[in-house]
Design a protein around this motif. Structure first.
Motif, PDB file in Angstrom:
ATOM      1  N   UNK A   1       0.807  -1.230   0.000  1.00  6.49           N
ATOM      2  CA  UNK A   1       0.000   0.000   0.000  1.00  6.49           C
ATOM      3  C   UNK A   1       0.840   1.280   0.000  1.00  6.49           C
ATOM      4  N   UNK A   2       2.049   1.200  -0.514  1.00  3.80           N
ATOM      5  CA  UNK A   2       2.937   2.356  -0.559  1.00  3.80           C
ATOM      6  C   UNK A   2       2.662   3.190  -1.819  1.00  3.80           C
ATOM      7  N   UNK A   3       1.559   3.906  -1.808  1.00  9.69           N
ATOM      8  CA  UNK A   3       1.168   4.690  -2.976  1.00  9.69           C
ATOM      9  C   UNK A   3       2.168   5.801  -3.281  1.00  9.69           C
ATOM     10  N   UNK A   4       2.699   6.431  -2.249  1.00  8.09           N
ATOM     11  CA  UNK A   4       3.628   7.543  -2.453  1.00  8.09           C
ATOM     12  C   UNK A   4       4.952   7.074  -3.045  1.00  8.09           C
ATOM     13  N   UNK A   5       5.552   6.070  -2.425  1.00  5.66           N
ATOM     14  CA  UNK A   5       6.802   5.534  -2.950  1.00  5.66           C
ATOM     15  C   UNK A   5       6.634   5.000  -4.360  1.00  5.66           C
ATOM     16  N   UNK A   6       5.513   4.321  -4.597  1.00  6.14           N
ATOM     17  CA  UNK A   6       5.263   3.782  -5.932  1.00  6.14           C
ATOM     18  C   UNK A   6       5.039   4.887  -6.963  1.00  6.14           C
ATOM     19  N   UNK A   7       4.431   6.008  -6.542  1.00 10.65           N
ATOM     20  CA  UNK A   7       4.259   7.144  -7.457  1.00 10.65           C
ATOM     21  C   UNK A   7       5.622   7.693  -7.869  1.00 10.65           C
ATOM     22  N   UNK A   8       6.544   7.774  -6.920  1.00 11.12           N
ATOM     23  CA  UNK A   8       7.895   8.249  -7.249  1.00 11.12           C
ATOM     24  C   UNK A   8       8.609   7.266  -8.169  1.00 11.12           C
TER      25      UNK A   8
END
Length: 173
Positions: free
Chosen positions: A25-32
């Motif tokens: 659920x790491x949406x932020x890291x995955x967005x980067x």
């Protein structure tokens, strides 16, 4: 007329600072990661760490000591709560602070979140020849930082200047 430049792919590391996120659920890291790979850069490493200044500092220190890592982007821990410690973890490691990064990030963010942007302690700097960017933990903030600031500055083709062209001189004394 200026001579055309070719894109130079960099090795980037991404750190998610969170007491609750997992890879699932790491949406932020995955967005980067999505942004940097779509731009043509290479993901050297990605980690999730709890919001503890010493754990954050240990991972970032490891990456800035690794000559293969040219830039680090962290997400999370830049707010004002008692658990938000990314700036305190990273600032002592910096050789130089890029004050304009946080200033411009907050200016751009104001368009979307108005005065709530003052809660962000986004920052950037250079440590041991490695660029470090610390952005808030929301996926939207990560996309804003990547698309509006980091992506162009990590692209050698950006005119009139960019951070990549300075890399050979970062360790000058």
């Amino acid at each position: 007329m200026s001579e055309a430049r070719e894109f130079l792919p960099l090795n980037l590391a991404v750190l998610t600072v969170s007491d609750t996120r997992t890879e699932a659920d790491d949406l932020s890291g995955n967005a980067l990661v999505s942004g940097l790979t779509a731009a043509g850069h290479r993901l050297h490493d990605k980690k999730i760490v709890s919001d503890d200044i010493y754990q954050i500092r240990a991972i970032v220190s490891q990456w800035i000591a690794d000559p293969a890592v040219q830039a680090v982007i962290s997400t999370g821990g830049t707010g004002v709560t008692g658990r938000d410690g990314t700036p305190e973890a990273v600032t002592p490691l910096l050789d130089k602070v890029l004050d304009g990064f946080g200033e411009v990030f907050r200016m751009i963010s104001y368009q979307d979140i108005k005065s709530s942007t003052m809660q962000s302690r986004a920052l950037a700097g250079v440590a041991n020849g490695t660029y470090i960017f610390c952005v808030p933990g929301s996926a939207g903030a990560c996309r804003t930082a990547w698309e509006n600031l980091i992506k162009d500055q990590l692209d050698f083709r950006t005119r009139p200047c960019n951070l990549v062209q300075l890399m050979p001189r970062l360790l000058e004394k």
